[in-house]
Design a protein around this motif. Structure first.
Motif, PDB file in Angstrom:
ATOM      1  N   PHE B 230      -4.656   0.695   1.136  1.00 45.63           N
ATOM      2  CA  PHE B 230      -3.311   1.152   0.791  1.00 45.63           C
ATOM      3  C   PHE B 230      -2.586   1.486   2.084  1.00 45.63           C
ATOM      4  O   PHE B 230      -3.193   2.120   2.961  1.00 45.63           O
ATOM      5  CB  PHE B 230      -3.419   2.417  -0.072  1.00 45.63           C
ATOM      6  N   ASP B 231      -1.366   1.082   2.234  1.00 45.64           N
ATOM      7  CA  ASP B 231      -0.474   1.378   3.373  1.00 45.64           C
ATOM      8  C   ASP B 231       0.098   0.125   4.017  1.00 45.64           C
ATOM      9  O   ASP B 231       1.249   0.102   4.403  1.00 45.64           O
ATOM     10  CB  ASP B 231      -1.139   2.184   4.514  1.00 45.64           C
ATOM     11  N   GLY B 232      -0.756  -0.925   4.178  1.00 43.97           N
ATOM     12  CA  GLY B 232      -0.272  -2.124   4.855  1.00 43.97           C
ATOM     13  C   GLY B 232      -0.112  -1.942   6.344  1.00 43.97           C
ATOM     14  O   GLY B 232       0.793  -2.477   6.976  1.00 43.97           O
ATOM     15  N   GLY B 233      -1.032  -1.179   6.951  1.00 43.57           N
ATOM     16  CA  GLY B 233      -1.003  -0.993   8.396  1.00 43.57           C
ATOM     17  C   GLY B 233      -1.440  -2.255   9.135  1.00 43.57           C
ATOM     18  O   GLY B 233      -2.018  -3.164   8.538  1.00 43.57           O
ATOM     19  N   LYS B 238      -4.347  -7.419   9.332  1.00 42.02           N
ATOM     20  CA  LYS B 238      -5.138  -8.388  10.088  1.00 42.02           C
ATOM     21  C   LYS B 238      -6.470  -8.636   9.375  1.00 42.02           C
ATOM     22  O   LYS B 238      -6.911  -9.795   9.254  1.00 42.02           O
ATOM     23  CB  LYS B 238      -5.397  -7.854  11.498  1.00 42.02           C
ATOM     24  N   ALA B 239      -7.090  -7.580   8.882  1.00 42.60           N
ATOM     25  CA  ALA B 239      -8.364  -7.726   8.168  1.00 42.60           C
ATOM     26  C   ALA B 239      -8.177  -8.573   6.914  1.00 42.60           C
ATOM     27  O   ALA B 239      -9.038  -9.385   6.565  1.00 42.60           O
ATOM     28  CB  ALA B 239      -8.940  -6.362   7.815  1.00 42.60           C
ATOM     29  N   VAL B 240      -7.048  -8.404   6.257  1.00 40.93           N
ATOM     30  CA  VAL B 240      -6.771  -9.217   5.063  1.00 40.93           C
ATOM     31  C   VAL B 240      -6.636 -10.680   5.464  1.00 40.93           C
ATOM     32  O   VAL B 240      -7.233 -11.576   4.854  1.00 40.93           O
ATOM     33  CB  VAL B 240      -5.490  -8.728   4.362  1.00 40.93           C
ATOM     34  N   ALA B 246      -9.624  -7.740   0.855  1.00 35.26           N
ATOM     35  CA  ALA B 246      -8.980  -8.586  -0.144  1.00 35.26           C
ATOM     36  C   ALA B 246      -7.480  -8.330  -0.187  1.00 35.26           C
ATOM     37  O   ALA B 246      -6.696  -9.262  -0.309  1.00 35.26           O
ATOM     38  CB  ALA B 246      -9.596  -8.332  -1.509  1.00 35.26           C
ATOM     39  N   ALA B 247      -7.107  -7.077  -0.066  1.00 35.16           N
ATOM     40  CA  ALA B 247      -5.682  -6.764  -0.190  1.00 35.16           C
ATOM     41  C   ALA B 247      -5.402  -5.351   0.293  1.00 35.16           C
ATOM     42  O   ALA B 247      -6.316  -4.538   0.449  1.00 35.16           O
ATOM     43  CB  ALA B 247      -5.250  -6.881  -1.658  1.00 35.16           C
ATOM     44  N   THR B 248      -4.102  -5.111   0.535  1.00 34.73           N
ATOM     45  CA  THR B 248      -3.670  -3.734   0.785  1.00 34.73           C
ATOM     46  C   THR B 248      -2.296  -3.555   0.154  1.00 34.73           C
ATOM     47  O   THR B 248      -1.484  -4.482   0.150  1.00 34.73           O
ATOM     48  CB  THR B 248      -3.645  -3.385   2.285  1.00 34.73           C
ATOM     49  N   VAL B 249      -2.100  -2.378  -0.424  1.00 37.85           N
ATOM     50  CA  VAL B 249      -0.803  -2.108  -1.041  1.00 37.85           C
ATOM     51  C   VAL B 249       0.117  -1.612   0.076  1.00 37.85           C
ATOM     52  O   VAL B 249      -0.047  -0.509   0.578  1.00 37.85           O
ATOM     53  CB  VAL B 249      -0.925  -1.038  -2.136  1.00 37.85           C
ATOM     54  N   ALA B 250       1.052  -2.471   0.459  1.00 37.37           N
ATOM     55  CA  ALA B 250       1.843  -2.144   1.635  1.00 37.37           C
ATOM     56  C   ALA B 250       3.003  -1.233   1.288  1.00 37.37           C
ATOM     57  O   ALA B 250       3.779  -1.495   0.380  1.00 37.37           O
ATOM     58  CB  ALA B 250       2.356  -3.414   2.280  1.00 37.37           C
ATOM     59  N   GLN B 251       3.089  -0.149   2.009  1.00 34.49           N
ATOM     60  CA  GLN B 251       4.293   0.670   1.957  1.00 34.49           C
ATOM     61  C   GLN B 251       5.135   0.269   3.153  1.00 34.49           C
ATOM     62  O   GLN B 251       4.726  -0.486   4.011  1.00 34.49           O
ATOM     63  CB  GLN B 251       3.954   2.146   2.079  1.00 34.49           C
ATOM     64  N   LEU B 281       7.260  -1.378  -2.633  1.00 33.73           N
ATOM     65  CA  LEU B 281       5.827  -1.546  -2.451  1.00 33.73           C
ATOM     66  C   LEU B 281       5.523  -3.005  -2.621  1.00 33.73           C
ATOM     67  O   LEU B 281       6.194  -3.710  -3.348  1.00 33.73           O
ATOM     68  CB  LEU B 281       5.065  -0.780  -3.531  1.00 33.73           C
ATOM     69  N   MET B 282       4.435  -3.437  -1.958  1.00 37.05           N
ATOM     70  CA  MET B 282       4.149  -4.860  -2.103  1.00 37.05           C
ATOM     71  C   MET B 282       2.677  -5.066  -1.827  1.00 37.05           C
ATOM     72  O   MET B 282       2.092  -4.419  -0.970  1.00 37.05           O
ATOM     73  CB  MET B 282       5.042  -5.549  -1.086  1.00 37.05           C
ATOM     74  N   LEU B 283       2.055  -5.911  -2.618  1.00 38.48           N
ATOM     75  CA  LEU B 283       0.642  -6.176  -2.437  1.00 38.48           C
ATOM     76  C   LEU B 283       0.481  -7.255  -1.376  1.00 38.48           C
ATOM     77  O   LEU B 283       1.014  -8.357  -1.504  1.00 38.48           O
ATOM     78  CB  LEU B 283       0.030  -6.636  -3.760  1.00 38.48           C
ATOM     79  N   VAL B 284      -0.248  -6.928  -0.288  1.00 35.86           N
ATOM     80  CA  VAL B 284      -0.470  -7.925   0.748  1.00 35.86           C
ATOM     81  C   VAL B 284      -1.821  -8.581   0.506  1.00 35.86           C
ATOM     82  O   VAL B 284      -2.848  -7.908   0.482  1.00 35.86           O
ATOM     83  CB  VAL B 284      -0.462  -7.271   2.142  1.00 35.86           C
TER      84      VAL B 284
END
Ligand SMILES: Nc1ncnc2c1ncn2[C@@H]1O[C@H](COP(=O)(O)OP(=O)(O)OP(=O)(O)O)[C@@H](O)[C@H]1O
Ligand SMILES: Nc1ncnc2c1ncn2[C@@H]1O[C@H](COP(=O)(O)OP(=O)(O)OP(=O)(O)O)[C@@H](O)[C@H]1O
Ligand SMILES: O[C@@H]1[C@H](O)[C@H](O)CO[C@H]1O
Ligand SMILES: [Mg+2]
Ligand SMILES: [Mg+2]
Lengths: 499, 287, 313, 313
Positions: B230-233, B238-240, B246-251, B281-284
């Protein structure tokens, strides 16, 4: 009539039986001496009497009643009060507060202390012991002797019926000692009984009525003082004859060893002094005269201005002042300090580790300790100085006072010094061991060592020194050779008069 | 450091310079550093002075800092509260001193706030859960790494996550432990969970830091497990892209900070602003 | 006297000098500092740490330490808020907090005095334990504490002075009186100075050792009530790290960690130094990354100046 | 001998007993615990705290304390990662971390020994100072540290054993040897036992006091490199709170906070006790709110059992 009867007292510490069927009976209005070598069990017996230790078996009858003393407070309620061998003062509190610690009740209303009442009440006891210091002074700022007087004042305040004094004179000089004896006399006249422990034999004949001797935790004898002699008592204590009290051997002094020029600091005032190899130079004076301060300055523990010249036996010489004891030790100095617990010993350490401390480097390679050499060294001094210990691994904290002192001695001998400073070296040391120390002093001077002997025991000072310097308020006020010194002349200088 | 403020020494021109105080819950997390940077850039652009406070996640410290901002008579306070209830007093104090407050990222439960700019953490938790359900095809064992107990982010994300996961018959949350939003704690907690749970299919971490810590533990154990952060740092994205997460919820923390300044200027100029401004918010996932 | 600062030494004015110096510098650097408003503001901010520091002083004077005050603060705050939520009277809620603190502190004291566990370890363990209890009770969520009466405790004023400041001053005066004029206080010094000697003088050392932790706990409980009332909510993570600030206040104020020497006057000054550094750095708008470094440096310098004037042995 | 546990007392086996008891209970409660895999896992987790604990033991033996280890760990990790990012050789980067730790520790030691500031205050101030320096250097962001060579330090294996575990064992053996067989160690014990007597015996106490903090700093630096390498990044907040765990390991292991008695064997056991409690609670899947409370309780009970067997006065 007996005020106290202790019967068949036994006490064991883990691994050591310290008291074995000891008896002690004390009469009303009597000063009863308790005598024995270091580690004989005197202090332990008295700690049982005051409820600090519990005995394994035995019985105590006090004022005709069987008693079971549960703790120091209980003992105090019964009128049994003890002045301990080691100080039990709170350094951060004032003299007055220390005197009434635990007994502040009569000076408090609803828990609030009435300072004026407390201070003036303490003055009475300070005057009685002759301590001329303001009662509000912090105990931390007192010298050893002054602390001892405070302890005595504290005990007096408790209105004892049976007063136990465990080596109260060890830190006192002649004048204070005489004062103390007159206090004891007047207490006895008021109906108090006193148990008196001391290693200074002549004192017993001055003040005591009877004496009980212990040896190795066993009861040996009780005798009337008028019917016995120092030699007899010594024989009972030690279990053998001891030849002479001060076996001073005369050596012809060698070359100049030490010269002190114009030593001054906040407590020393322009001290000049010199000594030769093989000499014992005594330094006397009253409590607080600055003797300890002088020793510390020489040894590099305190800053000092002036100059010190040292000509060691290996031919090297030094001029200047030492900035750290390490310098002093390197140049052949050693110092048995006045207060063994505060400065002489690492209490959590074993006998061996304490003995080894100043000379670690000489028994190590690349910083790794050679344990075998260390063990041998330790055993050597335990035998040489007859240190009473279970083995070299025993912690020094559980040794008797006198044996602790021997450990301090041993660690300095191992540095093979050319100049040894002894600050009250026989404080709390028994007669037998004292003679051993004097003999040691003789054999050291025979090897060309110089010794500075600071002592408040005038007998000892006059008995063992080749020359004596007298100090008063940080100055040297007198200088005597062995055969010209008299008690009167000495006391004159020690109280500020000129020679 | 990048925090040097060129405007600080600039002479106050003919017109009065706008001074904004931003009170952040912590700067020991890149998320908030981004938020601060966004605000700083926006402030520089309009020539405003920005005073930054870091409360190190301590509510009462933050109250003190807001009080200190009030003492400095700033024009607007941007508040990223450490906690929703704890900062009510501070908002009330600001209200009393007539200094408008805008909340960022987390809300407060009282006092008068002119505007709230944030992403919806409950929605974010749901987003993550829905992604996991889809990837696992409705079946499997899931681990949840929680943020600092007692913070609203941990609370809300957990709530959203469980709203979706708990109704799935064949998905079980086999372990749920706090790792305090911290990377190294994320790693050691995950290591322990890996010892106790033979079968794990997915991990949801309440932030990227914990997710990246868990990734280390999982790689060391040579396992294949789906990780959602969570965060989309930067590190997580890069890990995604490397296929490790698998994913990060980007703020959009930068955007939140930037909007904060824009709205502060409006408020200072007496304009009316909306009470709620959502940041997307967006799922990366891997491109 | 050789040292011109002898007087200062005697009355242990080192910390006070440090405080004045810091105030002087801040007054020069920013005109926002030397204002009544800011002073009241700082006083209120400092009050929590000062309360904890006063309790900590009692403990440290006996040679102990209490690492659990932050956790006790959180636990008692949570239970006060919980009682409020159950509709209990505000005054009763404050009493609940104090009682919880007292009990927690007494547990600490009992473990230390009767269990003979090093205070550091004992209170490190209870710090974790009480924090855990707080988390269990709150389920990790803040508990709201909104009630007009209750909120006056932390947020109210008596005249122009914030209530927490008044409470702190009263507690401080009481503590000062107890420590310098009552047998109880003097015995605490005695135990810290030489526990064995105190015991031999018939003082029940264990009893007093329990009591100092009870006092520390009680004041932590009071601080918990004030903080909860000020924040209108009890935070499960409230107070973490506060033990270090409280200890710092005590030690900067000149109380020896070995026990036996010091007092609450120094602690108050110590708490003010820490609080004013924080306030000053904020007023000066020092970048937050630099704040910690600067704070560390100032504390070091303040203590160094103090120590340079200390009596040499 | 009256006490059947006499032997245990003599060899200070209390902590070991505690450790075995905890292991026994966990083995019964979960079959996941007593496995090679889990042991290696715990060993690796414990290694950081054990390294800090070993350094802390040196400091505590002299009667000091070092609260700054967590901050030193973060600072040295950050600078190691920074050097890596600048293209420096991995081995050099590890050396950078160690050097930074050494310097930071030496600063602590100098302040304590020459500035004569209470170690607690001095290292509390540098804890803040070094953390501030880390924040300034990293600007609050993690620094990536991805380099194959470097990552072997924290993540690699030698045979089946994780590299950090090997490093910890080597450091531990060295420390044990120094403390029990070298003059250096003996002098450290002496200083803690009676500083004045040590000085009188010709030991340059200030020098040794500086050195123990240098060692503590050096090991914190090494731990920083390992943690950074394990996490593939340097965290600005890394290590906060680690000082308390390290001190707990030392004290649970039987080293006295007063100095002069104890050693690294106990510290290793102490670190294992703490690590295994954490691991066990996770394995048992104890609810997170209950974990802290339970951990506090277990530490208390472990220490109480130990103390009940301690020699009575
Ligand atoms: N706590 C203890 N544990 C073990 N042994 C002890 C303890 N206290 C004393 N001892 C031993 O008991 C013996 C008697 O000691 P005590 O202190 O009673 O001797 P003392 O006669 O007072 O000697 P001194 O004249 O040197 O003061 C000594 O051998 C001492 O080592
Ligand atoms: N820490 C201190 N603070 C203040 N005064 C002190 C301190 N220590 C000693 N003094 C004083 O300094 C003077 C010299 O003390 P010193 O210990 O050198 O005397 P001394 O001749 O060895 O006497 P003693 O027989 O008491 O050991 C005394 O008046 C003593 O009270
Ligand atoms: O939204 C933020 C981030 O997710 C951060 O990682 C933790 O705190 C939350 O408030
Ligand atoms: Mg004796
Ligand atoms: Mg003397």
């Amino acid at each position: 009539m007996e005020i106290l009867e202790m019967q068949s007292i036994c006490k064991e510490f883990p691994g050591a039986r310290v008291l074995n069927n000891v008896n002690l009976s004390v009469r009303k209005n009597e000063i009863h001496a308790l005598l024995g070598e270091n580690g004989a069990g005197k202090s332990t017996l008295m700690k049982i009497l005051t409820g600090i230790y519990t005995m394994n078996s035995g019985s105590i009858k006090y004022q005709g009643q069987q008693v079971n003393i549960s703790g120091p407070k209980h003992a105090e309620e019964l009128g049994i009060v003890m002045i301990h061998q080691e100080f039990n003062l709170i350094p951060q509190l004032s003299i007055a507060e220390n005197i009434f610690l635990g007994n502040e009740k009569e000076f408090t209303t609803l828990g609030k202390i009435n300072w004026r009442a407390l201070t003036s009440a303490s003055l009475q006891y300070l005057n009685q012991v002759g301590l001329k210091v303001h009662p509000k002074t912090q105990v931390a700022d007192l010298s050893v002797g002054e602390k001892q007087l405070t302890e005595i004042a504290k005990a007096l305040s408790k209105q004892a019926k049976l007063l136990i004094m465990d080596e109260p004179t060890a830190a006192l000089t002649e004048t204070e000692k005489e004062k103390l004896f007159s206090i004891m006399q007047s207490l006895v006249n008021q109906g108090v009984s006193i148990i008196y422990i001391s290693h200074r034999m002549e004192e017993l004949f001055q003040i005591c009525h009877r004496v009980t001797v212990l040896r190795d935790g066993e009861y040996v004898a009780t005798q009337d003082i008028p019917n016995t002699t120092i030699d007899k008592l010594v024989a009972l204590m030690v279990g053998r004859e001891v030849s002479e009290r001060f076996p001073k051997s005369t050596t012809t002094p060698g070359d100049l060893l030490l010269q002190i020029e114009n030593f001054s600091n906040h407590r020393l005032n322009n001290i000049n002094l010199q000594m030769k190899a093989g000499e014992v130079v005594g330094i006397g004076g009253l409590m607080g005269a600055g003797r300890t301060e002088l020793a510390r300055a020489i040894f590099g523990l305190d800053r000092v201005s002036g100059n010190l010249k040292l000509h060691s036996k290996d031919g090297t010489s030094f001029s200047g002042t030492f900035s750290h004891p390490q310098d002093a030790i390197r140049h052949g100095l050693a110092m048995v300090s006045e207060d063994r617990k505060d400065q002489g010993l690492v209490l959590p350490f074993s006998v061996k580790e304490n003995l080894a401390l100043p000379t670690l480097n000489s028994r190590s390679k690349f910083g790794v300790i050679k344990h075998k050499a260390e063990n041998e060294m330790a055993d050597h001094y335990i035998n040489l100085l007859r240190i009473k210990t279970q083995n070299r691994e025993q912690k020094v904290i559980s040794l008797s006072g006198g044996n602790q002192q021997k450990v301090v001695f041993g660690k300095w001998l191992e540095t093979h010094p050319s100049l040894l400073i002894l600050d009250e070296p026989t404080r709390g040391v028994d007669v037998g061991a004292k003679v051993e120390i004097y003999e040691l002093i003789n054999s050291l001077t025979a090897q060309g060592l110089g010794i500075i002997l600071i002592s408040s025991d005038l007998q000892e000072l006059m008995g063992m020194s080749d020359r004596i310097y007298v100090m008063y308020e940080g100055r040297i006020t007198g200088h005597f050779s062995r055969n010209e010194v008299t008690e009167e002349a000495f006391m004159g200088c020690a109280t500020g008069g000129v020679q | 450091g990048g925090s040097k403020d060129p405007q600080a020494e600039a002479p106050k021109g003919d017109e009065k310079q706008l001074t904004v105080g931003i009170a952040l819950s912590t700067l020991n997390n890149p998320f908030f550093v981004d938020m601060k940077d966004g605000a700083q850039a926006a402030a520089d652009k309009i020539g405003a002075k920005l005073i930054v406070m870091d409360a190190q996640d301590d509510a009462s410290k933050q109250v003190s800092q807001v009080e200190d901002l009030i003492q400095q008579k700033v024009d607007v306070i941007l508040l990223n509260p450490t906690d929703s209830d704890g900062l009510v007093t501070a908002v009330a104090d600001a209200n009393k001193a007539n200094i408008p407050v805008i909340t960022l990222d987390r809300s407060v439960n009282g006092g008068t706030v002119v505007s709230h700019i944030a992403s919806d953490n409950v929605a974010g938790g749901k987003l993550a859960a829905e992604f996991i359900v889809k990837q696992l095809e409705g079946k499997g064992s899931v681990v949840e790494l929680e943020g600092i107990a007692g913070t609203s982010a941990a609370r809300d994300r957990g709530q959203g996550f469980h709203e979706v996961i708990d109704v799935q018959a064949d998905i079980k949350v086999v372990a749920k432990q706090p790792a305090d939003f911290d990377r190294s704690k994320g790693m050691s907690v995950m290591e322990n969970i890996l010892q106790s749970q033979p079968e794990i299919n997915a991990v949801f971490a309440h932030n990227d830091e914990m997710a990246l810590g868990a990734l280390q533990a999982i790689e060391a154990a040579k396992k294949q497990i789906l990780i959602v952060g969570f965060d989309g740092g930067d590190d997580a994205v890069k890990a995604v892209n490397d296929g490790k997460m698998a994913a990060t919820v980007a703020q959009q923390p930068k955007l939140i900070g930037e909007l904060g300044i824009q709205f502060a200027e409006k408020v200072a100029n007496g304009e009316n602003v909306e009470a709620n401004i959502p940041a997307d918010l967006m799922l990366v996932v891997k491109e | 006297m050789k040292n011109p600062l002898g007087l200062m030494q005697k009355y242990k004015l080192g910390p006070l000098l440090g405080l004045l110096l810091i105030c002087f510098v801040l007054t020069i650097l920013t005109d926002r500092f030397f204002t009544t408003g800011n002073f009241l503001n700082v006083a209120r901010q400092v009050s929590i740490n000062a309360l904890l520091g006063v309790g900590m002083t009692f403990v440290i004077l006996t040679g102990g330490i209490d690492l659990s005050v932050g956790s006790i603060l959180a636990l008692s705050g949570a239970l006060a808020a919980g009682s409020l939520a159950m509709g209990v009277d505000p005054i009763l809620a404050v009493l609940v907090a104090c009682l919880v603190g007292l009990i927690a502190g007494t547990i600490n004291g009992t473990i230390v005095a009767f269990g003979r566990i090093a205070p550091f370890v004992a209170t490190l363990a209870t710090m974790t334990l009480f924090r855990g209890a707080t988390l269990i009770y709150t389920e990790g969520r803040p508990i709201r504490a909104v009630s007009e009466g209750f909120n006056k405790l932390g947020g109210g004023y008596i005249g122009p002075i914030p209530t927490p400041v008044i409470i702190t001053i009263i507690v401080f005066l009481l503590a000062w009186f107890v420590l310098s004029h009552m047998t109880f206080g003097r015995r605490i010094f005695a135990i810290g100075g030489n526990e064995e000697a105190a015991r031999l003088s018939g003082i029940k050392t264990t009893r007093y050792k329990v009591l100092v932790y009870s006092i520390s706990g009680l004041l932590a409980g009071l601080a918990g009530a004030i903080l909860t009332s000020r924040l209108l909510s009890a935070q499960p993570t409230a107070g973490s790290g506060y033990e270090l600030d409280a200890i710092a206040a005590v030690v900067i104020g000149g109380t020896s960690l070995a026990g036996g020497a010091g007092g609450v006057v120094g602690t108050l000054i110590g708490a003010l130094i820490i609080g004013i550094i924080d306030n000053g750095l904020n007023l000066l708008n020092v970048s937050s990354f630099y704040q910690q470094a600067v704070k560390g440096l100032i504390i070091l310098v303040a203590v160094l100046i103090d120590r340079r004037n200390a009596v040499r042995r």
